[in-house]
Design a protein around this motif. Structure first.
Motif, PDB file in Angstrom:
ATOM      1  N   ASP A  28       0.812  -1.217   0.000  1.00  0.00           N
ATOM      2  CA  ASP A  28       0.000   0.000   0.000  1.00  0.00           C
ATOM      3  C   ASP A  28       0.847   1.270   0.000  1.00  0.00           C
ATOM      4  O   ASP A  28       0.437   2.288  -0.534  1.00  0.00           O
ATOM      5  CB  ASP A  28      -0.930   0.027   1.220  1.00  0.00           C
ATOM      6  N   GLN A  29       2.022   1.212   0.612  1.00  0.00           N
ATOM      7  CA  GLN A  29       2.852   2.410   0.676  1.00  0.00           C
ATOM      8  C   GLN A  29       3.460   2.765  -0.689  1.00  0.00           C
ATOM      9  O   GLN A  29       3.853   3.899  -0.912  1.00  0.00           O
ATOM     10  CB  GLN A  29       3.926   2.276   1.745  1.00  0.00           C
ATOM     11  N   PHE A  30       3.513   1.806  -1.605  1.00  0.00           N
ATOM     12  CA  PHE A  30       4.057   2.073  -2.932  1.00  0.00           C
ATOM     13  C   PHE A  30       2.980   2.492  -3.929  1.00  0.00           C
ATOM     14  O   PHE A  30       3.244   3.223  -4.869  1.00  0.00           O
ATOM     15  CB  PHE A  30       4.802   0.848  -3.462  1.00  0.00           C
ATOM     16  N   TYR A  31       1.772   1.963  -3.729  1.00  0.00           N
ATOM     17  CA  TYR A  31       0.676   2.305  -4.635  1.00  0.00           C
ATOM     18  C   TYR A  31      -0.627   2.138  -3.866  1.00  0.00           C
ATOM     19  O   TYR A  31      -0.940   1.043  -3.403  1.00  0.00           O
ATOM     20  CB  TYR A  31       0.714   1.377  -5.860  1.00  0.00           C
ATOM     21  N   ASP A  32      -1.378   3.234  -3.717  1.00  0.00           N
ATOM     22  CA  ASP A  32      -2.548   3.195  -2.833  1.00  0.00           C
ATOM     23  C   ASP A  32      -3.842   2.786  -3.513  1.00  0.00           C
ATOM     24  O   ASP A  32      -4.879   2.755  -2.868  1.00  0.00           O
ATOM     25  CB  ASP A  32      -2.707   4.537  -2.118  1.00  0.00           C
ATOM     26  N   ARG A  33      -3.812   2.448  -4.811  1.00  0.00           N
ATOM     27  CA  ARG A  33      -5.053   2.083  -5.499  1.00  0.00           C
ATOM     28  C   ARG A  33      -5.160   0.582  -5.773  1.00  0.00           C
ATOM     29  O   ARG A  33      -5.816   0.178  -6.718  1.00  0.00           O
ATOM     30  CB  ARG A  33      -5.177   2.889  -6.789  1.00  0.00           C
ATOM     31  N   ILE A  34      -4.496  -0.226  -4.980  1.00  0.00           N
ATOM     32  CA  ILE A  34      -4.570  -1.679  -5.152  1.00  0.00           C
ATOM     33  C   ILE A  34      -5.981  -2.132  -4.792  1.00  0.00           C
ATOM     34  O   ILE A  34      -6.513  -1.765  -3.746  1.00  0.00           O
ATOM     35  CB  ILE A  34      -3.529  -2.392  -4.261  1.00  0.00           C
ATOM     36  N   VAL A  35      -6.589  -2.906  -5.691  1.00  0.00           N
ATOM     37  CA  VAL A  35      -7.955  -3.369  -5.471  1.00  0.00           C
ATOM     38  C   VAL A  35      -7.944  -4.671  -4.663  1.00  0.00           C
ATOM     39  O   VAL A  35      -8.539  -4.753  -3.590  1.00  0.00           O
ATOM     40  CB  VAL A  35      -8.684  -3.599  -6.823  1.00  0.00           C
ATOM     41  N   THR A  36      -7.251  -5.694  -5.181  1.00  0.00           N
ATOM     42  CA  THR A  36      -7.177  -6.973  -4.471  1.00  0.00           C
ATOM     43  C   THR A  36      -5.771  -7.559  -4.548  1.00  0.00           C
ATOM     44  O   THR A  36      -5.023  -7.280  -5.483  1.00  0.00           O
ATOM     45  CB  THR A  36      -8.144  -8.037  -5.066  1.00  0.00           C
ATOM     46  N   CYS A  37      -5.477  -8.392  -3.566  1.00  0.00           N
ATOM     47  CA  CYS A  37      -4.229  -9.156  -3.536  1.00  0.00           C
ATOM     48  C   CYS A  37      -4.586 -10.612  -3.288  1.00  0.00           C
ATOM     49  O   CYS A  37      -5.268 -10.913  -2.304  1.00  0.00           O
ATOM     50  CB  CYS A  37      -3.342  -8.701  -2.379  1.00  0.00           C
ATOM     51  N   ASP A  38      -4.131 -11.499  -4.154  1.00  0.00           N
ATOM     52  CA  ASP A  38      -4.347 -12.926  -3.956  1.00  0.00           C
ATOM     53  C   ASP A  38      -3.007 -13.577  -3.650  1.00  0.00           C
ATOM     54  O   ASP A  38      -2.092 -13.543  -4.479  1.00  0.00           O
ATOM     55  CB  ASP A  38      -4.950 -13.571  -5.214  1.00  0.00           C
ATOM     56  N   ILE A  39      -2.916 -14.170  -2.459  1.00  0.00           N
ATOM     57  CA  ILE A  39      -1.695 -14.858  -2.050  1.00  0.00           C
ATOM     58  C   ILE A  39      -1.936 -16.358  -2.236  1.00  0.00           C
ATOM     59  O   ILE A  39      -2.925 -16.891  -1.733  1.00  0.00           O
ATOM     60  CB  ILE A  39      -1.385 -14.597  -0.555  1.00  0.00           C
ATOM     61  N   ILE A  40      -1.035 -17.019  -2.950  1.00  0.00           N
ATOM     62  CA  ILE A  40      -1.166 -18.454  -3.146  1.00  0.00           C
ATOM     63  C   ILE A  40       0.162 -19.102  -2.754  1.00  0.00           C
ATOM     64  O   ILE A  40       1.204 -18.808  -3.347  1.00  0.00           O
ATOM     65  CB  ILE A  40      -1.504 -18.797  -4.614  1.00  0.00           C
ATOM     66  N   LEU A  41       0.109 -19.958  -1.758  1.00  0.00           N
ATOM     67  CA  LEU A  41       1.306 -20.684  -1.335  1.00  0.00           C
ATOM     68  C   LEU A  41       1.125 -22.155  -1.679  1.00  0.00           C
ATOM     69  O   LEU A  41       0.047 -22.710  -1.479  1.00  0.00           O
ATOM     70  CB  LEU A  41       1.521 -20.544   0.182  1.00  0.00           C
ATOM     71  N   GLU A  42       2.186 -22.783  -2.190  1.00  0.00           N
ATOM     72  CA  GLU A  42       2.098 -24.203  -2.489  1.00  0.00           C
ATOM     73  C   GLU A  42       3.481 -24.839  -2.481  1.00  0.00           C
ATOM     74  O   GLU A  42       4.473 -24.188  -2.778  1.00  0.00           O
ATOM     75  CB  GLU A  42       1.402 -24.449  -3.827  1.00  0.00           C
TER      76      GLU A  42
END
Length: 99
Positions: A28-42
């Motif tokens: 967020d500190q680099f770009y404040d217009r992020i809509v969604t973040c999807d984290i996928i761990l595998e």
């Protein structure tokens, strides 16, 4: 910013989930217009770097994607967040310095 967390083929601990969500909050500190973040761990079949983190970051008119492998999920998350940070800075410079 809406964040989703997915652990494929393993059960993630609460600490790992929290660590991952906290790591993407820093974007967020680099770009404040992020809509969604999807984290996928595998897990991966790689013996050297058996953990993989993938991050899909949706911003207006664009989807940024990064995948990184590492010996631990925490290291993979750090690498993938660094990768997306670079992409966000590049996107911002390209779209907002010319106007």
């Amino acid at each position: 910013m809406k964040t989703t967390f997915t652990a494929r083929h393993f059960d993630a601990s609460q600490q790992l989930k929290q660590y991952s969500v906290d790591a993407v909050q820093k974007l967020d500190q680099f770009y404040d217009r992020i809509v969604t973040c999807d984290i996928i761990l595998e897990p991966t079949p790689d013996d050297e770097e058996p953990q993989q983190a993938e991050l899909n970051v949706k911003i207006p008119q664009k989807l940024l994607n990064a995948k990184e492998k590492a010996p631990t999920y925490e290291q993979a998350m750090n690498r993938v967040v660094d990768n997306i940070t670079r992409q966000l800075k590049k996107y911002k410079n390209k779209h907002f310095t010319n106007h």
